[in-house]
Motif scaffolding. Sequence first.
Motif, PDB file in Angstrom:
ATOM      1  N   GLU A 154     131.955  -5.178  62.227  1.00 42.53           N
ATOM      2  CA  GLU A 154     132.789  -3.970  62.188  1.00 42.53           C
ATOM      3  C   GLU A 154     132.544  -3.074  63.394  1.00 42.53           C
ATOM      4  O   GLU A 154     133.150  -2.002  63.493  1.00 42.53           O
ATOM      5  CB  GLU A 154     132.511  -3.182  60.899  1.00 42.53           C
ATOM      6  CG  GLU A 154     132.872  -3.938  59.635  1.00 42.53           C
ATOM      7  CD  GLU A 154     134.368  -4.280  59.563  1.00 42.53           C
ATOM      8  OE1 GLU A 154     135.182  -3.432  59.960  1.00 42.53           O
ATOM      9  OE2 GLU A 154     134.698  -5.398  59.124  1.00 42.53           O
ATOM     10  N   ALA A 155     131.660  -3.459  64.301  1.00 43.90           N
ATOM     11  CA  ALA A 155     131.394  -2.706  65.525  1.00 43.90           C
ATOM     12  C   ALA A 155     131.430  -3.668  66.706  1.00 43.90           C
ATOM     13  O   ALA A 155     131.235  -4.883  66.557  1.00 43.90           O
ATOM     14  CB  ALA A 155     130.036  -2.006  65.450  1.00 43.90           C
ATOM     15  N   ASP A 156     131.672  -3.114  67.879  1.00 46.07           N
ATOM     16  CA  ASP A 156     131.700  -3.901  69.110  1.00 46.07           C
ATOM     17  C   ASP A 156     130.275  -4.046  69.634  1.00 46.07           C
ATOM     18  O   ASP A 156     129.616  -3.051  69.954  1.00 46.07           O
ATOM     19  CB  ASP A 156     132.575  -3.187  70.145  1.00 46.07           C
ATOM     20  CG  ASP A 156     132.662  -3.938  71.460  1.00 46.07           C
ATOM     21  OD1 ASP A 156     132.746  -5.175  71.419  1.00 46.07           O
ATOM     22  OD2 ASP A 156     132.654  -3.278  72.516  1.00 46.07           O
TER      23      ASP A 156
ATOM     24  N   ALA B  12     126.366   2.892  67.354  1.00 44.64           N
ATOM     25  CA  ALA B  12     126.175   2.467  65.971  1.00 44.64           C
ATOM     26  C   ALA B  12     124.971   1.543  65.889  1.00 44.64           C
ATOM     27  O   ALA B  12     124.478   1.041  66.900  1.00 44.64           O
ATOM     28  CB  ALA B  12     127.432   1.761  65.455  1.00 44.64           C
TER      29      ALA B  12
ATOM     30  N   ALA C 252     125.826  -1.252  70.161  1.00 46.72           N
ATOM     31  CA  ALA C 252     126.959  -1.346  69.253  1.00 46.72           C
ATOM     32  C   ALA C 252     127.741  -0.047  69.340  1.00 46.72           C
ATOM     33  O   ALA C 252     127.168   1.034  69.409  1.00 46.72           O
ATOM     34  CB  ALA C 252     126.496  -1.588  67.822  1.00 46.72           C
TER      35      ALA C 252
ATOM     36  N   ASP D  23     137.779   1.823  68.721  1.00 48.87           N
ATOM     37  CA  ASP D  23     136.350   2.092  68.903  1.00 48.87           C
ATOM     38  C   ASP D  23     135.961   2.457  70.332  1.00 48.87           C
ATOM     39  O   ASP D  23     134.913   3.061  70.546  1.00 48.87           O
ATOM     40  CB  ASP D  23     135.540   0.873  68.454  1.00 48.87           C
ATOM     41  CG  ASP D  23     135.662   0.622  66.954  1.00 48.87           C
ATOM     42  OD1 ASP D  23     135.579   1.596  66.194  1.00 48.87           O
ATOM     43  OD2 ASP D  23     135.850  -0.544  66.559  1.00 48.87           O
TER      44      ASP D  23
ATOM     45  N   PRO E   5     140.847  -2.972  68.977  1.00 47.90           N
ATOM     46  CA  PRO E   5     139.728  -2.030  69.035  1.00 47.90           C
ATOM     47  C   PRO E   5     139.908  -0.892  70.031  1.00 47.90           C
ATOM     48  O   PRO E   5     139.023  -0.048  70.160  1.00 47.90           O
ATOM     49  CB  PRO E   5     138.570  -2.931  69.478  1.00 47.90           C
ATOM     50  CG  PRO E   5     139.226  -3.938  70.370  1.00 47.90           C
ATOM     51  CD  PRO E   5     140.591  -4.192  69.775  1.00 47.90           C
TER      52      PRO E   5
ATOM     53  N   TYR F 278     134.939  -9.411  64.736  1.00 44.30           N
ATOM     54  CA  TYR F 278     135.393  -8.091  65.165  1.00 44.30           C
ATOM     55  C   TYR F 278     136.717  -8.180  65.922  1.00 44.30           C
ATOM     56  O   TYR F 278     137.699  -7.506  65.584  1.00 44.30           O
ATOM     57  CB  TYR F 278     134.312  -7.449  66.034  1.00 44.30           C
ATOM     58  CG  TYR F 278     134.687  -6.112  66.620  1.00 44.30           C
ATOM     59  CD1 TYR F 278     134.644  -4.955  65.852  1.00 44.30           C
ATOM     60  CD2 TYR F 278     135.096  -6.004  67.953  1.00 44.30           C
ATOM     61  CE1 TYR F 278     134.977  -3.721  66.388  1.00 44.30           C
ATOM     62  CE2 TYR F 278     135.427  -4.773  68.500  1.00 44.30           C
ATOM     63  CZ  TYR F 278     135.376  -3.644  67.712  1.00 44.30           C
ATOM     64  OH  TYR F 278     135.723  -2.437  68.254  1.00 44.30           O
TER      65      TYR F 278
ATOM     66  N   ARG G 106     131.131   2.044  67.558  1.00 48.56           N
ATOM     67  CA  ARG G 106     132.132   2.130  66.494  1.00 48.56           C
ATOM     68  C   ARG G 106     132.653   3.564  66.465  1.00 48.56           C
ATOM     69  O   ARG G 106     131.854   4.511  66.535  1.00 48.56           O
ATOM     70  CB  ARG G 106     131.513   1.758  65.142  1.00 48.56           C
ATOM     71  CG  ARG G 106     132.533   1.626  64.018  1.00 48.56           C
ATOM     72  CD  ARG G 106     131.858   1.155  62.746  1.00 48.56           C
ATOM     73  NE  ARG G 106     132.818   0.911  61.692  1.00 48.56           N
ATOM     74  CZ  ARG G 106     132.508   0.573  60.444  1.00 48.56           C
ATOM     75  NH1 ARG G 106     131.214   0.445  60.112  1.00 48.56           N
ATOM     76  NH2 ARG G 106     133.434   0.368  59.543  1.00 48.56           N
ATOM     77  N   ASP G 107     133.966   3.708  66.396  1.00 45.83           N
ATOM     78  CA  ASP G 107     134.579   5.045  66.395  1.00 45.83           C
ATOM     79  C   ASP G 107     134.124   5.864  67.600  1.00 45.83           C
ATOM     80  O   ASP G 107     133.832   7.054  67.486  1.00 45.83           O
ATOM     81  CB  ASP G 107     134.261   5.790  65.101  1.00 45.83           C
ATOM     82  CG  ASP G 107     134.887   5.124  63.879  1.00 45.83           C
ATOM     83  OD1 ASP G 107     135.949   4.499  64.039  1.00 45.83           O
ATOM     84  OD2 ASP G 107     134.298   5.216  62.795  1.00 45.83           O
TER      85      ASP G 107
ATOM     86  N   ARG H  95     141.261  -6.892  64.591  1.00 45.04           N
ATOM     87  CA  ARG H  95     141.699  -5.524  64.913  1.00 45.04           C
ATOM     88  C   ARG H  95     142.072  -5.388  66.384  1.00 45.04           C
ATOM     89  O   ARG H  95     141.720  -6.208  67.222  1.00 45.04           O
ATOM     90  CB  ARG H  95     140.578  -4.535  64.602  1.00 45.04           C
ATOM     91  CG  ARG H  95     139.415  -4.568  65.606  1.00 45.04           C
ATOM     92  CD  ARG H  95     138.142  -4.089  65.028  1.00 45.04           C
ATOM     93  NE  ARG H  95     137.674  -5.031  64.028  1.00 45.04           N
ATOM     94  CZ  ARG H  95     137.025  -4.694  62.909  1.00 45.04           C
ATOM     95  NH1 ARG H  95     136.758  -3.433  62.666  1.00 45.04           N
ATOM     96  NH2 ARG H  95     136.631  -5.621  62.055  1.00 45.04           N
TER      97      ARG H  95
END
Length: 321
Positions: free
Chosen positions: A229-231, A221, A214, A26, A20, A14, A216-217, A18
């Motif tokens: 794809e998520a923290d 999540a 988790a 995120d 984040p 992750y 995300r966005d 990116r």
Amino acid sequence: MRLDRFMALCNARYYATRDPLGRAGDFVTAPEMTQAFGELIGAWCAAVWQSLGRPDPVLLAEAGPGRGTLMADALRLADRVAPDFAAAARVHLIETSPVLRAAQDRLLRGRVAAWHDGIGTLPEGPLLLIANEFLDALPVRQFLAGGRERAVGLDGDRLVWTSVAATDAPGPGERSDAACAWTGMLAARIARQGGAALVIDYGHAGGAADTLQAVRDHAPADPLVAPGEADLTAHVDFAAVAAAARAVGSAVHGPVPQGAFLRALGLPERTAMLCRAARPETARQLQAAARRLMDADAMGLLFKAVAITQPGLPTPPGFAP
């Protein structure tokens, strides 16, 4: 696969791929909300440097520095009000992400002496280290009843929660082994070579069973959907972290709630000063950020601050009874 191994692998991918932070990422951290946060941390470091006897040079390090925003704000404040400290400071960043290293380099414009993958390669000498929202990303273990431990398995092509035998199960609950190991290494260095560390994160005083989350966005999540794809984070066990630091000879101050810590450092006053020179919309944003950082129903209680110092150092700012 044990939960801590799964969490470590997911976060390694992750953070390596990116930036984040911010609206396009995120999540948002305190330094991205208001420049006052990093400025107050810079003032804290300058004050502790004075109590250390003004060592020159002194390592000024940050673990998990994001885009470098906190360090940039801290250095700008030091340049203006503590130039001797700014001149003595040698900036070292503990960062494994090539994406974030590039962002830090752009923002700090040549002020970083070196980047490191971990504490072990920092140069010798007195150290001032900042770790804001760093420990929460380190993997945790979760122990279940009956000598079992939470793990991740496969059901067809889906990841599912399962369990494995735990030979060292202490009883049900969550354990911050990685955070304690990291803190112990840091504290042993501080006890041996001198200095102090400031750790700020969300957490508790022990006894939690499951704080894994988790994001995300900017929304919760499922940790098992789209791994990497998520923290993935977990609340820090501050009692265990403090015990790990004391066990190797360092002094520990706190934890204290972030709201009380920032009030003691002068966040309301610094925010008021910034607002006087700001446009109305910017002033409203600065005031909202300060409230979010300090209010009990926002980040003021959940987030906590801990200082780890060499033995015999005076109580650092923000930690007086």
